[in-house]
Design an enzyme around this catalytic site. Sequence first.
Site, PDB file in Angstrom:
ATOM      1  N   LYS A 142       0.836  -1.213   0.000  1.00 46.76           N
ATOM      2  CA  LYS A 142       0.000   0.000   0.000  1.00 46.76           C
ATOM      3  C   LYS A 142       0.867   1.258   0.000  1.00 46.76           C
ATOM      4  O   LYS A 142       0.647   2.177  -0.785  1.00 46.76           O
ATOM      5  CB  LYS A 142      -0.916   0.031   1.234  1.00 46.76           C
ATOM      6  N   ARG A 160      -9.499   0.858   9.307  1.00 49.39           N
ATOM      7  CA  ARG A 160      -9.069  -0.518   9.550  1.00 49.39           C
ATOM      8  C   ARG A 160     -10.093  -1.291  10.362  1.00 49.39           C
ATOM      9  O   ARG A 160      -9.856  -2.461  10.687  1.00 49.39           O
ATOM     10  CB  ARG A 160      -7.780  -0.477  10.365  1.00 49.39           C
ATOM     11  N   ARG A 201      11.820  -5.865   4.512  1.00 51.11           N
ATOM     12  CA  ARG A 201      11.589  -4.424   4.325  1.00 51.11           C
ATOM     13  C   ARG A 201      12.629  -3.585   5.073  1.00 51.11           C
ATOM     14  O   ARG A 201      13.042  -3.907   6.190  1.00 51.11           O
ATOM     15  CB  ARG A 201      10.198  -4.037   4.821  1.00 51.11           C
ATOM     16  N   ARG A 203      11.598  -1.782  10.804  1.00 51.92           N
ATOM     17  CA  ARG A 203      10.502  -1.392  11.703  1.00 51.92           C
ATOM     18  C   ARG A 203      10.377  -2.393  12.853  1.00 51.92           C
ATOM     19  O   ARG A 203      10.512  -3.594  12.649  1.00 51.92           O
ATOM     20  CB  ARG A 203       9.180  -1.346  10.919  1.00 51.92           C
ATOM     21  N   ARG A 238      -0.163  -8.974  13.336  1.00 48.00           N
ATOM     22  CA  ARG A 238      -0.784  -8.023  12.411  1.00 48.00           C
ATOM     23  C   ARG A 238      -1.674  -8.730  11.393  1.00 48.00           C
ATOM     24  O   ARG A 238      -2.731  -8.230  11.032  1.00 48.00           O
ATOM     25  CB  ARG A 238       0.290  -7.185  11.697  1.00 48.00           C
TER      26      ARG A 238
HETATM   27  P1  AP5 Z   1       4.890  -1.594   1.815  1.00 44.36           P
HETATM   28  O1  AP5 Z   1       4.569  -0.713   0.670  1.00 44.36           O
HETATM   29  O2  AP5 Z   1       5.660  -1.047   2.956  1.00 44.36           O
HETATM   30  O3  AP5 Z   1       3.557  -2.332   2.308  1.00 44.36           O
HETATM   31  P2  AP5 Z   1       2.322  -1.780   3.156  1.00 44.36           P
HETATM   32  O4  AP5 Z   1       1.096  -2.408   2.597  1.00 44.36           O
HETATM   33  O5  AP5 Z   1       2.368  -0.291   3.240  1.00 44.36           O
HETATM   34  O6  AP5 Z   1       2.651  -2.481   4.524  1.00 44.36           O
HETATM   35  P3  AP5 Z   1       2.651  -1.907   6.026  1.00 44.36           P
HETATM   36  O7  AP5 Z   1       3.392  -2.903   6.867  1.00 44.36           O
HETATM   37  O8  AP5 Z   1       3.089  -0.483   6.052  1.00 44.36           O
HETATM   38  O9  AP5 Z   1       1.166  -2.016   6.357  1.00 44.36           O
HETATM   39  P4  AP5 Z   1       0.542  -2.018   7.714  1.00 44.36           P
HETATM   40  O10 AP5 Z   1      -0.866  -1.885   7.287  1.00 44.36           O
HETATM   41  O11 AP5 Z   1       0.833  -3.182   8.573  1.00 44.36           O
HETATM   42  O12 AP5 Z   1       1.289  -0.842   8.489  1.00 44.36           O
HETATM   43  P5  AP5 Z   1       0.908   0.666   8.791  1.00 44.36           P
HETATM   44  O13 AP5 Z   1       2.119   1.477   8.731  1.00 44.36           O
HETATM   45  O14 AP5 Z   1      -0.281   1.059   8.003  1.00 44.36           O
HETATM   46  O15 AP5 Z   1       5.670  -2.870   1.220  1.00 44.36           O
HETATM   47  C1  AP5 Z   1       6.148  -3.897   2.077  1.00 44.36           C
HETATM   48  C2  AP5 Z   1       7.503  -4.383   1.554  1.00 44.36           C
HETATM   49  O16 AP5 Z   1       7.321  -5.034   0.289  1.00 44.36           O
HETATM   50  C3  AP5 Z   1       8.535  -3.286   1.308  1.00 44.36           C
HETATM   51  O17 AP5 Z   1       9.795  -3.801   1.643  1.00 44.36           O
HETATM   52  C4  AP5 Z   1       8.440  -3.018  -0.202  1.00 44.36           C
HETATM   53  O18 AP5 Z   1       9.686  -2.579  -0.721  1.00 44.36           O
HETATM   54  C5  AP5 Z   1       8.064  -4.381  -0.740  1.00 44.36           C
HETATM   55  N1  AP5 Z   1       7.175  -4.334  -1.891  1.00 44.36           N
HETATM   56  C6  AP5 Z   1       6.112  -3.504  -2.076  1.00 44.36           C
HETATM   57  N2  AP5 Z   1       5.491  -3.781  -3.234  1.00 44.36           N
HETATM   58  C7  AP5 Z   1       6.176  -4.828  -3.786  1.00 44.36           C
HETATM   59  C8  AP5 Z   1       6.017  -5.593  -4.990  1.00 44.36           C
HETATM   60  N3  AP5 Z   1       5.011  -5.322  -5.847  1.00 44.36           N
HETATM   61  N4  AP5 Z   1       6.886  -6.612  -5.226  1.00 44.36           N
HETATM   62  C9  AP5 Z   1       7.885  -6.888  -4.350  1.00 44.36           C
HETATM   63  N5  AP5 Z   1       8.090  -6.200  -3.209  1.00 44.36           N
HETATM   64  C10 AP5 Z   1       7.239  -5.187  -2.924  1.00 44.36           C
HETATM   65  O19 AP5 Z   1       0.441   0.550  10.310  1.00 44.36           O
HETATM   66  C11 AP5 Z   1       1.368   0.227  11.328  1.00 44.36           C
HETATM   67  C12 AP5 Z   1       0.647   0.111  12.661  1.00 44.36           C
HETATM   68  O20 AP5 Z   1       0.068   1.394  13.003  1.00 44.36           O
HETATM   69  C13 AP5 Z   1      -0.545  -0.869  12.693  1.00 44.36           C
HETATM   70  O21 AP5 Z   1      -0.125  -2.195  12.926  1.00 44.36           O
HETATM   71  C14 AP5 Z   1      -1.368  -0.288  13.845  1.00 44.36           C
HETATM   72  O22 AP5 Z   1      -0.797  -0.627  15.088  1.00 44.36           O
HETATM   73  C15 AP5 Z   1      -1.191   1.221  13.653  1.00 44.36           C
HETATM   74  N6  AP5 Z   1      -2.255   1.759  12.768  1.00 44.36           N
HETATM   75  C16 AP5 Z   1      -2.089   2.274  11.527  1.00 44.36           C
HETATM   76  N7  AP5 Z   1      -3.275   2.647  11.011  1.00 44.36           N
HETATM   77  C17 AP5 Z   1      -4.212   2.352  11.952  1.00 44.36           C
HETATM   78  C18 AP5 Z   1      -5.631   2.452  11.995  1.00 44.36           C
HETATM   79  N8  AP5 Z   1      -6.332   2.948  10.950  1.00 44.36           N
HETATM   80  N9  AP5 Z   1      -6.261   2.034  13.119  1.00 44.36           N
HETATM   81  C19 AP5 Z   1      -5.581   1.552  14.170  1.00 44.36           C
HETATM   82  N10 AP5 Z   1      -4.243   1.393  14.192  1.00 44.36           N
HETATM   83  C20 AP5 Z   1      -3.558   1.784  13.080  1.00 44.36           C
HETATM   84 MG    MG Z   2       2.677   1.096   4.794  1.00 45.62          MG
END
Ligand code: AP5
Ligand code: MG
Length: 210
Positions: A13, A88, A122, A155, A166
């Site tokens: 994402k 979420r 990552r 991270r 997660r």
């Molecule tokens: P990346 O683009 O980083 O993936 P992502 O979907 O953004 O994954 P996240 O881990 O950031 O999602 P998340 O939803 O767990 O975390 P968030 O920060 O939102 O890609 C991942 C890896 O793959 C990278 O290394 C990239 O280079 C690689 N890659 C990407 N595309 C690729 C491809 N096509 N082919 C190969 N490799 C690829 O949330 C973190 C925490 O914050 C949550 O766990 C929660 O505690 C809190 N939080 C955030 N939002 C909320 C909410 N709305 N409500 C409550 N808590 C929340």
């Molecule tokens: Mg992300």
Amino acid sequence: MNLIFLGPPGAGKGTLAARAVEILGIPQISTGAIFRAAIAAKTPLGLKVKAIIDEGKLVDDETTVALVRERLSQEDTKKGYILDGFPRTIAQAEALATFSKIDKVVNFDIPDAAVIERLSGRRVCKNCGANYHVLFQKPKKEGICDSCGGELYIRDDDRSEAIQKRLEVYRAQTAPLIEYYRQKGLLVDVDARPAVEVVEENFKKALGLR
Ligand code: AP5
Ligand code: MG
């Protein structure tokens, strides 16, 4: 255009959102990135959410909704925005509907095995938050961000126990949003398994941009 990026952790994402910002000229709003910045700056919000995020659990709805509501009141969101990682929970989606009108929800579809492979390799820039991968998206110089020269780090929630947690939380609390938005006629599915360039093409097709 007001967009939601929905999908499991590690679906790509954030990576695609960075490209969509260039394509569409609208800001990316990542609740996860806002929380990580607050943690790094040791603000009251950061101190409150650090342990929750490190364990892979969700921050409470009230805190998260208030944050997004405030962010969406800012001027740069008037022409549209990408909500990356929000909502979420169904409760967050219902709260969002009271202060914003969503045009499309992009569902990044990917199996768990690929998620684990992506998250365990990552690397993230400490300075600008750009995402890299040790195999799939290598920086030009190891450990250094291509765009800003910042240091790359792992991270805290990319440890294997936190990744499992997660995924569990995603299935229980976030995946129901797929049907929720499909029933409202807002959902578009994007196959997130291929290389980033192909996912970008899939995304453009899904939104009718090409
Ligand atoms: P990346 O683009 O980083 O993936 P992502 O979907 O953004 O994954 P996240 O881990 O950031 O999602 P998340 O939803 O767990 O975390 P968030 O920060 O939102 O890609 C991942 C890896 O793959 C990278 O290394 C990239 O280079 C690689 N890659 C990407 N595309 C690729 C491809 N096509 N082919 C190969 N490799 C690829 O949330 C973190 C925490 O914050 C949550 O766990 C929660 O505690 C809190 N939080 C955030 N939002 C909320 C909410 N709305 N409500 C409550 N808590 C929340
Ligand atoms: Mg992300």
